[in-house]
Design an enzyme around this catalytic site. Structure first.
Site, PDB file in Angstrom:
ATOM      1  N   PHE A 138       0.855  -1.195   0.000  1.00  0.00           N
ATOM      2  CA  PHE A 138       0.000   0.000   0.000  1.00  0.00           C
ATOM      3  C   PHE A 138       0.885   1.237   0.000  1.00  0.00           C
ATOM      4  O   PHE A 138       1.771   1.377   0.845  1.00  0.00           O
ATOM      5  CB  PHE A 138      -0.931   0.041   1.224  1.00  0.00           C
ATOM      6  N   ASP A 239       9.457   2.450   1.936  1.00  0.00           N
ATOM      7  CA  ASP A 239       8.282   3.211   2.368  1.00  0.00           C
ATOM      8  C   ASP A 239       8.075   2.914   3.860  1.00  0.00           C
ATOM      9  O   ASP A 239       7.544   1.862   4.235  1.00  0.00           O
ATOM     10  CB  ASP A 239       7.061   2.806   1.536  1.00  0.00           C
ATOM     11  N   LYS A 268       2.893   9.870   8.826  1.00  0.00           N
ATOM     12  CA  LYS A 268       2.216   9.366  10.023  1.00  0.00           C
ATOM     13  C   LYS A 268       2.840   9.865  11.331  1.00  0.00           C
ATOM     14  O   LYS A 268       2.677  11.021  11.672  1.00  0.00           O
ATOM     15  CB  LYS A 268       2.129   7.845   9.959  1.00  0.00           C
TER      16      LYS A 268
HETATM   17  C1  LIG Z   1       3.132   2.280   3.790  1.00  0.00           C
HETATM   18  C2  LIG Z   1       2.207   3.414   3.465  1.00  0.00           C
HETATM   19  N1  LIG Z   1       2.484   4.200   2.414  1.00  0.00           N
HETATM   20  C3  LIG Z   1       1.696   5.233   2.097  1.00  0.00           C
HETATM   21  C4  LIG Z   1       0.561   5.527   2.824  1.00  0.00           C
HETATM   22  C5  LIG Z   1      -0.315   6.688   2.436  1.00  0.00           C
HETATM   23  O1  LIG Z   1      -0.272   7.679   3.403  1.00  0.00           O
HETATM   24  P1  LIG Z   1      -1.421   8.812   3.450  1.00  0.00           P
HETATM   25  O2  LIG Z   1      -2.677   8.114   3.816  1.00  0.00           O
HETATM   26  O3  LIG Z   1      -0.934   9.773   4.489  1.00  0.00           O
HETATM   27  O4  LIG Z   1      -1.456   9.408   2.088  1.00  0.00           O
HETATM   28  C6  LIG Z   1       0.234   4.724   3.924  1.00  0.00           C
HETATM   29  C7  LIG Z   1      -0.995   4.972   4.708  1.00  0.00           C
HETATM   30  O5  LIG Z   1      -1.525   4.126   5.372  1.00  0.00           O
HETATM   31  C8  LIG Z   1       1.078   3.647   4.246  1.00  0.00           C
HETATM   32  O6  LIG Z   1       0.797   2.833   5.282  1.00  0.00           O
END
Ligand SMILES: Cc1ncc(COP(=O)(O)O)c(C=O)c1O
Length: 427
Positions: A138, A239, A268
């Protein structure tokens, strides 16, 4: 009709269903690891706003730093009039992320935006178009983020077409993943059948898949990817949006694999409850885009920068990496004891540090996912005053993302509720 029901009705009239809600709670206030709703009902929070408040709701140091900044100014736009907290935070991120090489950092607002910018930078530096990600990954809800995401429901269904030149390979390890060799073979096959490695700008991976089911990336696999990337001039992007800032028992989960990525995406818990994200990377890579090619009106919101500096200080001063390990071990022990003590529905218990999950199945031999039971458990837990989240491509993984500042007492109270709730829903 109580206030929550009235608000729910108004929500349904005013807000589309696509904006999903994982509970029926309307929050009134929150403190550390507890939330009170508009009715005054107390909940123990095992979600942390999806891994955002590792330092606890309303952390006094984080709030004080943001307030001090708000009293001076809230916004100038960094591109118009710069401010020291952006610079100081970039310096701090360059210092605390893995690797002794020279790094640079840029700030944006959301996780998806950080991912977008990491890919822009990788393309600019390498002059190559393609990006490789993993099944179950994700990476956000923007078009590029969705394209990189390897989970159709609820993130991709009905939203195609996605940008081109994005490729996926199977994710290895754990309960449902393939063998490491199979995943590496699939990558090799991709290079032969779909995209020449000389056209690949970056490979992006979560050190622990979050939405995909709390699947830790095997360290040997991460190390193999590092080698392959080096061989082909491909940039390795970790990520760490969900895994960062002490969640897994280290400041960044990549450290568990002893691998130095070329870039990292952070968000986050970076700013302890304020919207802020970052891309950190090798200085020469980060400097590839031309002046003005990166940024945004709200990028590096000043109160969020101040909050982030305070949140990182809290993590360091309160040794939250060590605390995450203690909390995580304790939760895993509890889950494993439940699995051994009659809860046949628990097929697997896994995690890294305080990123812990149990997978619910209809039968252990077949590993048949039980999404209905998972949903029922979350509902029962909510009734009993515990906020729990699920994840996983089959929707059957119960995940715990409790604030790392939680007390032993509240943690145990939450775990007791979880156990009682599971007992109730299995009948
Ligand atoms: C690993 C990862 N990347 C990207 C995102 C996307 O972040 P945002 O919801 O702040 O756009 C998330 C959100 O849960 C995530 O867990």
């Amino acid at each position: 009709m109580n206030l929550s029901s009235a608000l729910k009705d108004r929500r349904n009239q005013a807000i589309p269903q696509g904006v999903g809600n994982l509970s029926s709670i309307f929050a009134q206030r929150a403190e550390n690891s507890e939330i009170w709703d508009v009715e005054g009902k107390r909940y123990i929070d095992f979600a942390s706003g999806i891994a955002v408040v590792n330092t606890g709701h309303g952390n006094p140091k984080v709030l004080a730093a943001a307030k001090e900044q708000m009293d001076r100014f809230t916004h100038t736009c960094f591109h118009v009039a710069m401010y020291d907290s952006y610079v100081e935070l970039a310096e701090k991120l360059n210092e605390i992320t893995p690797g002794d090489h020279k790094k640079k950092s840029m700030l944006v607002t959301t996780g998806a935006e950080a991912v977008e910018n990491a890919i822009k930078i990788a393309r600019s530096y390498t002059g190559r178009p393609a990006v490789i990600a993993f099944n179950g990954a994700f990476h956000g809800r923007t078009l590029l983020g969705m394209g990189l995401t390897g989970k159709v429901m609820p993130y991709k269904k009905g939203f195609a077409p996605f940008p081109s030149e994005l490729y996926h390979v199977p994710f290895p390890g754990g309960y449902r993943g393939c063998e490491i060799d199979e995943s590496l073979a699939a990558l090799d096959d991709l290079f032969r059948s779909e995209v020449d490695p000389s056209r690949v700008a970056a490979l992006i991976i979560e050190p622990v898949q979050g939405e995909g089911g709390f699947n830790p990336t095997p360290p040997a696999f991460m190390q193999a990817l590092r080698k392959i990337c080096d061989e082909h001039g491909i940039l390795l992007i970790c990520d760490e949006i969900q895994t960062g800032f002490a969640r897994t028992g280290k400041m960044f989960a990549t450290e568990h694999a002893d691998v130095i990525p070329d870039m990292m995406t952070l968000a986050k818990s970076l700013a302890g409850g304020f919207p802020l994200s970052a891309v950190v990377g090798r200085a020469e890579i980060m400097d590839a885009p031309h002046p003005g090619g990166l940024g945004g009106t709200y990028a590096g919101f000043p109160p969020a920068c101040a909050a982030a500096l305070a949140a990182i200080e809290v993590i360091e001063e309160e040794k939250l990496c060590d605390r995450a390990q203690v909390i995580g071990d304790h939760i895993q022990d509890r889950f494993k004891a439940m699995a051994a003590d009659g809860f046949e529905c628990i097929g697997d218990v896994r995690g890294l540090g305080a990123m812990v999950a149990m997978e619910l199945v209809k039968d252990r031999d077949q590993k048949t996912p039980d999404a209905d039971l998972t949903k029922a458990l979350l509902g029962e837990a909510e009734k009993r005053g515990l906020i729990l989240l699920s994840c996983g491509t089959h929707g059957n993984v119960v995940r715990v993302l409790v604030p790392l500042t939680v007390s032993d007492e509240v943690l145990n109270e939450g775990l007791d509720i979880l156990e009682q709730a599971l007992k109730t829903v299995i009948g």
